[in-house]
Design a protein around this motif. Structure first.
Motif, PDB file in Angstrom:
ATOM      1  N   GLY A  97      72.395  32.411  38.142  1.00 48.55           N
ATOM      2  CA  GLY A  97      73.177  31.957  36.999  1.00 48.55           C
ATOM      3  C   GLY A  97      73.962  33.024  36.279  1.00 48.55           C
ATOM      4  N   LEU A  98      73.970  34.259  36.792  1.00 50.91           N
ATOM      5  CA  LEU A  98      74.699  35.341  36.125  1.00 50.91           C
ATOM      6  C   LEU A  98      75.502  36.120  37.170  1.00 50.91           C
ATOM      7  CD1 LEU A  98      74.976  36.576  33.219  1.00 50.91           C
ATOM      8  CD2 LEU A  98      73.385  38.356  33.989  1.00 50.91           C
ATOM      9  N   PRO A  99      76.725  35.679  37.466  1.00 48.72           N
ATOM     10  CA  PRO A  99      77.550  36.406  38.438  1.00 48.72           C
ATOM     11  C   PRO A  99      77.773  37.853  38.013  1.00 48.72           C
ATOM     12  CG  PRO A  99      78.530  34.280  37.886  1.00 48.72           C
ATOM     13  CD  PRO A  99      77.417  34.493  36.916  1.00 48.72           C
ATOM     14  N   LEU A 100      77.830  38.740  38.984  1.00 44.31           N
ATOM     15  CA  LEU A 100      78.036  40.157  38.704  1.00 44.31           C
ATOM     16  C   LEU A 100      79.464  40.554  39.044  1.00 44.31           C
ATOM     17  CD1 LEU A 100      74.726  41.648  40.185  1.00 44.31           C
ATOM     18  CD2 LEU A 100      75.216  41.032  37.808  1.00 44.31           C
ATOM     19  N   HIS A 101      80.059  41.366  38.158  1.00 46.76           N
ATOM     20  CA  HIS A 101      81.410  41.867  38.360  1.00 46.76           C
ATOM     21  C   HIS A 101      81.341  43.391  38.289  1.00 46.76           C
ATOM     22  CE1 HIS A 101      82.727  37.717  37.622  1.00 46.76           C
ATOM     23  NE2 HIS A 101      81.896  37.735  36.585  1.00 46.76           N
ATOM     24  N   ARG A 102      81.491  44.040  39.443  1.00 43.36           N
ATOM     25  CA  ARG A 102      81.339  45.489  39.521  1.00 43.36           C
ATOM     26  C   ARG A 102      82.696  46.183  39.471  1.00 43.36           C
ATOM     27  NH1 ARG A 102      78.111  43.060  43.232  1.00 43.36           N
ATOM     28  NH2 ARG A 102      75.848  43.417  43.151  1.00 43.36           N
ATOM     29  N   PHE A 103      82.754  47.264  38.711  1.00 40.91           N
ATOM     30  CA  PHE A 103      83.972  48.062  38.609  1.00 40.91           C
ATOM     31  C   PHE A 103      83.612  49.533  38.839  1.00 40.91           C
ATOM     32  CE2 PHE A 103      84.866  44.285  36.192  1.00 40.91           C
ATOM     33  CZ  PHE A 103      86.233  44.052  36.334  1.00 40.91           C
ATOM     34  N   PRO A 104      84.426  50.267  39.595  1.00 42.70           N
ATOM     35  CA  PRO A 104      84.198  51.718  39.662  1.00 42.70           C
ATOM     36  C   PRO A 104      84.514  52.336  38.307  1.00 42.70           C
ATOM     37  CG  PRO A 104      86.270  51.145  40.713  1.00 42.70           C
ATOM     38  CD  PRO A 104      85.598  49.846  40.367  1.00 42.70           C
ATOM     39  N   ALA A 113      87.089  46.916  33.199  1.00 42.47           N
ATOM     40  CA  ALA A 113      85.759  46.373  32.931  1.00 42.47           C
ATOM     41  C   ALA A 113      85.639  45.913  31.479  1.00 42.47           C
ATOM     42  CB  ALA A 113      84.689  47.412  33.249  1.00 42.47           C
ATOM     43  N   HIS A 114      86.057  46.760  30.549  1.00 47.36           N
ATOM     44  CA  HIS A 114      85.999  46.387  29.131  1.00 47.36           C
ATOM     45  C   HIS A 114      86.912  45.201  28.844  1.00 47.36           C
ATOM     46  CE1 HIS A 114      83.867  49.420  26.385  1.00 47.36           C
ATOM     47  NE2 HIS A 114      83.367  49.580  27.598  1.00 47.36           N
ATOM     48  N   ALA A 115      88.089  45.196  29.455  1.00 47.23           N
ATOM     49  CA  ALA A 115      89.028  44.091  29.242  1.00 47.23           C
ATOM     50  C   ALA A 115      88.442  42.784  29.751  1.00 47.23           C
ATOM     51  CB  ALA A 115      90.352  44.387  29.932  1.00 47.23           C
ATOM     52  N   ALA A 116      87.696  42.838  30.850  1.00 45.95           N
ATOM     53  CA  ALA A 116      87.085  41.626  31.399  1.00 45.95           C
ATOM     54  C   ALA A 116      86.085  41.029  30.415  1.00 45.95           C
ATOM     55  CB  ALA A 116      86.404  41.941  32.733  1.00 45.95           C
ATOM     56  N   VAL A 117      85.272  41.875  29.787  1.00 46.71           N
ATOM     57  CA  VAL A 117      84.311  41.375  28.802  1.00 46.71           C
ATOM     58  C   VAL A 117      85.044  40.863  27.574  1.00 46.71           C
ATOM     59  CG1 VAL A 117      82.331  41.977  27.358  1.00 46.71           C
ATOM     60  CG2 VAL A 117      82.533  42.934  29.667  1.00 46.71           C
ATOM     61  N   GLU A 118      86.083  41.571  27.178  1.00 47.91           N
ATOM     62  CA  GLU A 118      86.830  41.205  25.974  1.00 47.91           C
ATOM     63  C   GLU A 118      87.496  39.832  26.111  1.00 47.91           C
ATOM     64  OE1 GLU A 118      89.763  43.503  22.790  1.00 47.91           O
ATOM     65  OE2 GLU A 118      88.962  44.554  24.548  1.00 47.91           O
ATOM     66  N   ARG A 119      87.911  39.479  27.318  1.00 48.19           N
ATOM     67  CA  ARG A 119      88.546  38.169  27.499  1.00 48.19           C
ATOM     68  C   ARG A 119      87.550  37.070  27.866  1.00 48.19           C
ATOM     69  NH1 ARG A 119      90.674  40.997  32.076  1.00 48.19           N
ATOM     70  NH2 ARG A 119      89.710  40.299  34.039  1.00 48.19           N
ATOM     71  N   GLY A 124      79.633  35.962  33.270  1.00 52.04           N
ATOM     72  CA  GLY A 124      78.799  36.803  34.113  1.00 52.04           C
ATOM     73  C   GLY A 124      78.578  38.154  33.478  1.00 52.04           C
ATOM     74  N   LYS A 125      78.064  39.080  34.262  1.00 45.14           N
ATOM     75  CA  LYS A 125      77.755  40.415  33.773  1.00 45.14           C
ATOM     76  C   LYS A 125      78.699  41.429  34.381  1.00 45.14           C
ATOM     77  CE  LYS A 125      75.507  43.412  31.386  1.00 45.14           C
ATOM     78  NZ  LYS A 125      75.456  43.321  29.923  1.00 45.14           N
ATOM     79  N   VAL A 126      79.350  42.212  33.530  1.00 35.39           N
ATOM     80  CA  VAL A 126      80.274  43.251  33.975  1.00 35.39           C
ATOM     81  C   VAL A 126      79.518  44.580  34.044  1.00 35.39           C
ATOM     82  CG1 VAL A 126      82.328  44.582  33.377  1.00 35.39           C
ATOM     83  CG2 VAL A 126      82.322  42.089  33.098  1.00 35.39           C
ATOM     84  N   LEU A 127      79.609  45.235  35.196  1.00 32.40           N
ATOM     85  CA  LEU A 127      78.911  46.488  35.448  1.00 32.40           C
ATOM     86  C   LEU A 127      79.892  47.555  35.885  1.00 32.40           C
ATOM     87  CD1 LEU A 127      75.958  45.029  37.547  1.00 32.40           C
ATOM     88  CD2 LEU A 127      75.846  45.710  35.148  1.00 32.40           C
ATOM     89  N   ILE A 128      79.614  48.786  35.493  1.00 33.02           N
ATOM     90  CA  ILE A 128      80.412  49.937  35.927  1.00 33.02           C
ATOM     91  C   ILE A 128      79.524  50.801  36.825  1.00 33.02           C
ATOM     92  CG2 ILE A 128      81.603  52.025  35.173  1.00 33.02           C
ATOM     93  CD1 ILE A 128      82.170  50.551  32.530  1.00 33.02           C
ATOM     94  N   GLU A 129      80.028  51.067  38.025  1.00 36.57           N
ATOM     95  CA  GLU A 129      79.292  51.889  38.989  1.00 36.57           C
ATOM     96  C   GLU A 129      79.637  53.345  38.791  1.00 36.57           C
ATOM     97  OE1 GLU A 129      78.794  49.353  42.957  1.00 36.57           O
ATOM     98  OE2 GLU A 129      80.913  49.520  42.359  1.00 36.57           O
ATOM     99  N   LEU A 130      78.604  54.175  38.662  1.00 38.97           N
ATOM    100  CA  LEU A 130      78.808  55.617  38.505  1.00 38.97           C
ATOM    101  C   LEU A 130      78.686  56.280  39.868  1.00 38.97           C
ATOM    102  CD1 LEU A 130      79.377  56.797  35.678  1.00 38.97           C
ATOM    103  CD2 LEU A 130      78.077  54.682  35.547  1.00 38.97           C
ATOM    104  N   PRO A 131      79.587  57.205  40.211  1.00 41.13           N
ATOM    105  CA  PRO A 131      79.566  57.812  41.550  1.00 41.13           C
ATOM    106  C   PRO A 131      78.368  58.752  41.732  1.00 41.13           C
ATOM    107  CG  PRO A 131      81.189  58.900  40.169  1.00 41.13           C
ATOM    108  CD  PRO A 131      80.684  57.716  39.391  1.00 41.13           C
TER     109      PRO A 131
END
Length: 338
Positions: A307-314, A321-327, A331-338
């Motif tokens: 029930g919680l789609p994940l949206h991954r951004f480098p 990523a922030h813009a996706a949450v703002e609009r 689901g859950k927006v995640l930022i991947e750290l290298p």
């Protein structure tokens, strides 16, 4: 190390990727190699200036994250090094959030993450799950800490069951033995709420929501986990059981709440505001412990099947990523750290 910072408030474009020195843990602190950073609405609101900011001071955004402890400070058991952890409130009243490769923070804010729990799950806990726990434990006579059967015999209504807090509230309430009803605004969100485990899902745009809720809960609901208290005031009043509680954690749809006094008095009803950053320390401790126990039991999950789609951004696309949450991306927006 790589880090995202902003020096002035504004839109997503105020953030930039920079190189910073490696931080060292101090007394009672650990350093975490961050693998995933979670983005919450309060993160972009802080970046927009909701909590104030001194121009020129570097702020690393994002409260939540997950990774591995790679160094410990004085007073911390060396056995913590190498442990997988999830992080909560890294950036609360601090300049160092989780949108960086390494973050130093008090040991209390780094919680063991089981080997079978993904970093995606760990970075999705924090603010949403702790908020959901608080909302579920402020009712009259309710448990202070959730666990299996802690809410047996109780009925919970989760407004907006497809959101991050709503998803966590559904899963935690199910784990605690409650009957869970949720409201949604579309068939797509209905599917997500059912995937999270809601027993009953009501689309408030396709009929009489109060009648539909009363049909499955004729005695009313004991607790409402409320994302939109102003627009939903009449609905909440119509479905609350005597001595019921509305736990409101956001102000979607308006900042002014009006409820009739006499029905509240005769029903002994309560509207309880929740701001997870400032709840009493004991309540925060209970929430962290309960969320950890739910993760260990496999009761908290992420991904579309839960029930919680994940949206991954480098990390280079932190602005997106922030813009996706703002609009309002579902689901859950995640930022991947290298």
């Amino acid at each position: 190390m790589k880090a995202i910072v902003y020096r002035s408030t504004g839109g997503p474009d105020v953030m930039e990727l920079v190189e910073r020195p490696m931080p060292e843990p101090g007394l009672g602190e650990v350093r975490v190699r961050v693998r995933m950073s979670g983005v919450n609405p309060t993160d972009w609101k802080a970046r927009r200036g909701s909590r104030g900011h001194t121009d020129g001071v570097e702020q690393v955004p994002n409260q939540d994250g997950a990774g591995v402890v790679d160094a410990v400070g004085e007073g911390v058991d060396p056995a913590w090094a190498g442990r997988r952890v999830w992080i909560w409130e890294a950036a609360w009243q601090r300049a160092d959030g989780t949108a960086q490769q390494y973050v130093v923070l008090p040991l209390r804010q780094a919680v063991p993450l089981p080997d079978n729990a993904s970093f995606e799950l760990g970075a999705s806990l924090g603010i949403p799950a702790l908020t959901a726990h608080r909302c579920l434990t402020v009712a009259e006579g309710g448990p202070d800490r959730l666990g299996p059967s802690a809410m047996a015999g109780r009925t919970v209504l989760v407004a907006g069951g497809a959101g991050a807090v709503g998803n966590a509230a559904i899963q935690l309430a199910r784990w605690a033995g409650a009957t869970v009803i949720t409201t949604v605004s579309s068939p797509e969100k209905e599917a997500l709420a059912r995937a999270a485990g809601a027993h009953h899902v009501v689309n408030y745009r396709t009929g009489d929501a109060a009648a539909a809720i009363r049909a499955v809960a004729p005695d009313g609901v004991d607790t409402v986990v409320e994302v939109a208290p102003a627009p939903n005031a009449d609905l909440d009043l119509a479905v609350l059981a005597p001595n019921g509680t509305v736990a409101l954690y956001a102000n979607d749809g308006g900042n002014e709440l009006a409820v009739p006094v006499l029905p509240m008095m005769f029903g002994n009803l309560r509207w309880q505001a929740v701001m997870i950053y400032t709840v009493p320390a004991t309540a925060k401790d209970h929430a962290v412990a309960a969320v950890s126990a739910a993760v260990a039991d496999g009761a908290l999950r992420v991904g579309e099947r839960s029930g919680l789609p994940l949206h991954r951004f480098p990390v280079e696309r932190v602005a997106d990523a922030h813009a996706a949450v703002e609009r309002g991306t579902v689901g859950k927006v995640l930022i991947e750290l290298p």
